[in-house]
Design a protein around this motif. Structure first.
Motif, PDB file in Angstrom:
ATOM      1  N   ALA A   1       0.823  -1.207   0.000  1.00  0.00           N
ATOM      2  CA  ALA A   1       0.000   0.000   0.000  1.00  0.00           C
ATOM      3  C   ALA A   1       0.858   1.258   0.000  1.00  0.00           C
ATOM      4  O   ALA A   1       0.419   2.321  -0.455  1.00  0.00           O
ATOM      5  CB  ALA A   1      -0.923   0.003   1.223  1.00  0.00           C
ATOM      6  N   ARG A   2       2.064   1.159   0.528  1.00  0.00           N
ATOM      7  CA  ARG A   2       3.014   2.271   0.594  1.00  0.00           C
ATOM      8  C   ARG A   2       4.396   1.783   0.208  1.00  0.00           C
ATOM      9  O   ARG A   2       4.658   0.574   0.250  1.00  0.00           O
ATOM     10  CB  ARG A   2       3.094   2.829   2.032  1.00  0.00           C
TER      11      ARG A   2
ATOM     12  N   ARG B   1      -5.347  -1.805   7.940  1.00  0.00           N
ATOM     13  CA  ARG B   1      -4.673  -2.036   6.655  1.00  0.00           C
ATOM     14  C   ARG B   1      -5.150  -3.339   6.020  1.00  0.00           C
ATOM     15  O   ARG B   1      -5.425  -3.385   4.810  1.00  0.00           O
ATOM     16  CB  ARG B   1      -3.157  -2.081   6.880  1.00  0.00           C
TER      17      ARG B   1
ATOM     18  N   SER C   1      -8.606  -2.822   4.513  1.00  0.00           N
ATOM     19  CA  SER C   1      -8.799  -1.773   3.516  1.00  0.00           C
ATOM     20  C   SER C   1      -7.928  -1.944   2.278  1.00  0.00           C
ATOM     21  O   SER C   1      -8.126  -1.265   1.273  1.00  0.00           O
ATOM     22  CB  SER C   1      -8.510  -0.404   4.138  1.00  0.00           C
ATOM     23  N   TYR C   2      -6.983  -2.864   2.344  1.00  0.00           N
ATOM     24  CA  TYR C   2      -6.015  -3.024   1.247  1.00  0.00           C
ATOM     25  C   TYR C   2      -5.911  -4.497   0.865  1.00  0.00           C
ATOM     26  O   TYR C   2      -5.790  -5.364   1.730  1.00  0.00           O
ATOM     27  CB  TYR C   2      -4.643  -2.489   1.672  1.00  0.00           C
ATOM     28  N   LYS C   3      -5.954  -4.770  -0.429  1.00  0.00           N
ATOM     29  CA  LYS C   3      -5.805  -6.135  -0.924  1.00  0.00           C
ATOM     30  C   LYS C   3      -4.563  -6.194  -1.817  1.00  0.00           C
ATOM     31  O   LYS C   3      -4.495  -5.501  -2.837  1.00  0.00           O
ATOM     32  CB  LYS C   3      -7.038  -6.564  -1.727  1.00  0.00           C
ATOM     33  N   PRO C   4      -3.581  -7.018  -1.461  1.00  0.00           N
ATOM     34  CA  PRO C   4      -2.367  -7.104  -2.267  1.00  0.00           C
ATOM     35  C   PRO C   4      -2.668  -7.569  -3.690  1.00  0.00           C
ATOM     36  O   PRO C   4      -3.671  -8.253  -3.945  1.00  0.00           O
ATOM     37  CB  PRO C   4      -1.518  -8.140  -1.521  1.00  0.00           C
TER      38      PRO C   4
ATOM     39  N   ASP D   1       6.026   2.314   5.062  1.00  0.00           N
ATOM     40  CA  ASP D   1       6.046   1.204   6.004  1.00  0.00           C
ATOM     41  C   ASP D   1       7.501   0.896   6.339  1.00  0.00           C
ATOM     42  O   ASP D   1       8.398   1.084   5.498  1.00  0.00           O
ATOM     43  CB  ASP D   1       5.372  -0.028   5.403  1.00  0.00           C
TER      44      ASP D   1
END
Length: 387
Positions: free
Chosen positions: A86-87, A209, A212-215, A134
């Motif tokens: 995500a970052r 995280r 809210s975030y899917k790799p 991160d």
């Protein structure tokens, strides 16, 4: 002269580590064997490991703690594959395992990663860490004998996640939970448990995280912590992803109960720091044939205590000769039955690595130290005669 007093327990390996004092197979009599780990008694045992761990370590109530596959390595990989992407990422690389995490992040996951590197015995400049990214780091370098000095370098208002491999720090060092979002360790380190099981702590920020975030990459089953976009709460209530060893679970419970019986985290830290002090006091009086790999006392580990051979007769040898000399020391000590498995890690500078975690009795450290002097004198006499 050869010492006459030997350590009662000569197990100074840095993993698997010494069992708690007084341990015997009788500690496993209550194991939930021949039953499913998903049975009511089986899940109760797994939950007991989680509850005792949170209590002793002082993990905040809103942090989740789960038992995961494949030791600390599995726990770290689970976090990296599930949370990163995500970052951009900063990775602190200053010993072999953190180097592995950097390789996974940069070459396997192919993320936008900065590797902040330092050699064995040192740590990177913590002021260079960018907390808009991160950040992945080890609290204590098991193979280098170096730890971060504290958590002051981690800001409370960080944007990225603080992802910490604490496998040789948990239960021996104070971890500032408010500064950490992901923390991992394994049973076979400070409390002397058995292998193959990892522990994974997630802060509310880490859970956010996850949800809210899917790799972008496929996720292996043993890494999956969400279901339908929500965290799988079962993992953090003893409903493990795969089948754990209930013998190892019982042994983990025994180690945790011992930790409570001796005074909890405060006592465990004092035991480990006391072992480091004994070795530091001896080193200062040893004629300086041995030196700490970590020259700065502020970053010196109290668990994986790494020494180099500083005597001029040894440092004059080439790298192969120095490595052979260090191996000779370890071999002499093992042959005498006074210290097992204390050679330096294979990728680290030549020397010795003595585990000083909480299950190691101070009296055994006291008994070991004269043997180190004897082994050095014996090995040096051999190379002097050969010259």
């Amino acid at each position: 002269m050869k010492p006459t007093v030997r350590p009662t327990v000569p197990n100074f390996s840095s993993g698997p580590c010494a069992k708690r004092p007084g341990w015997s197979l009788d500690a496993l009599k209550g194991a939930c064997l021949g039953r499913s780990h998903r049975s009511k008694p089986g899940k109760a045992k797994l939950q007991q490991v989680i509850d005792l761990s949170k209590e002793i370590l002082g993990i905040p109530a809103d942090y989740r703690l789960g038992i995961v596959p494949a030791s600390d390595t599995g726990a770290v990989e689970m976090a990296l594959w599930s949370l990163l992407g995500a970052r951009p990422v900063d990775v602190l690389v200053w010993e072999s395992f953190s180097k592995d995490w950097g390789t996974d992040i940069a070459k396997q996951l192919k993320l936008d990663a900065r590797l902040l590197q330092a050699g064995y015995g040192e740590i990177p400049d913590l002021k260079q860490v960018d907390w808009s990214r991160d950040v992945v780091f080890a609290w204590n370098g098991t193979t280098s004998g170096v730890r971060v000095p504290d958590g002051d370098w981690i800001p409370a208002d960080r944007q990225g996640l603080a992802i910490c491999d604490a496998t040789s720090a948990a239960f021996a060092m104070d971890l500032p939970w408010d500064k950490l979002d992901v923390v991992t360790w394994s049973w076979q380190k400070v409390l002397g448990g058995e292998a193959a099981h990892g522990m994974l702590v997630l802060s509310p920020r880490a859970v956010e995280r996850l949800e809210s975030y899917k790799p972008a990459w496929p996720m292996p089953k043993i890494f999956r912590m969400t279901k339908d976009g929500k965290i799988n709460e079962g993992i953090f209530k003893g409903d493990t992803i795969n089948t754990p060893s209930m013998l190892a679970v019982e042994d983990a419970i025994d180690g945790l109960q011992w930790a409570k019986s001796v005074g909890g985290l405060t006592a465990l830290v004092e035991r480990s720091e006391g072992n480091l002090k004994k070795i530091a006091d001896w080193q200062a009086k040893s004629g300086n044939w041995a030196a700490f790999l970590a020259k700065d006392p502020a970053i010196r580990s109290c668990t994986s205590i790494c020494l180099t051979i500083a005597d001029p007769a040894v440092t004059a040898l080439d790298a192969g000769g120095q490595a052979d000399f260090a191996k000779k020391l370890a071999s002499l000590l093992e042959k005498e039955g006074v210290a097992y498995d204390i050679a330096a890690y294979r990728d680290a500078p030549a020397g010795l690595r003595i585990w000083g975690g909480a299950t190691v009795e101070g009296g055994d450290i006291d008994a070991l130290l004269p043997w180190l002097d004897w082994a050095f004198a014996t090995a040096k006499a051999e190379i002097t005669a050969a010259a």
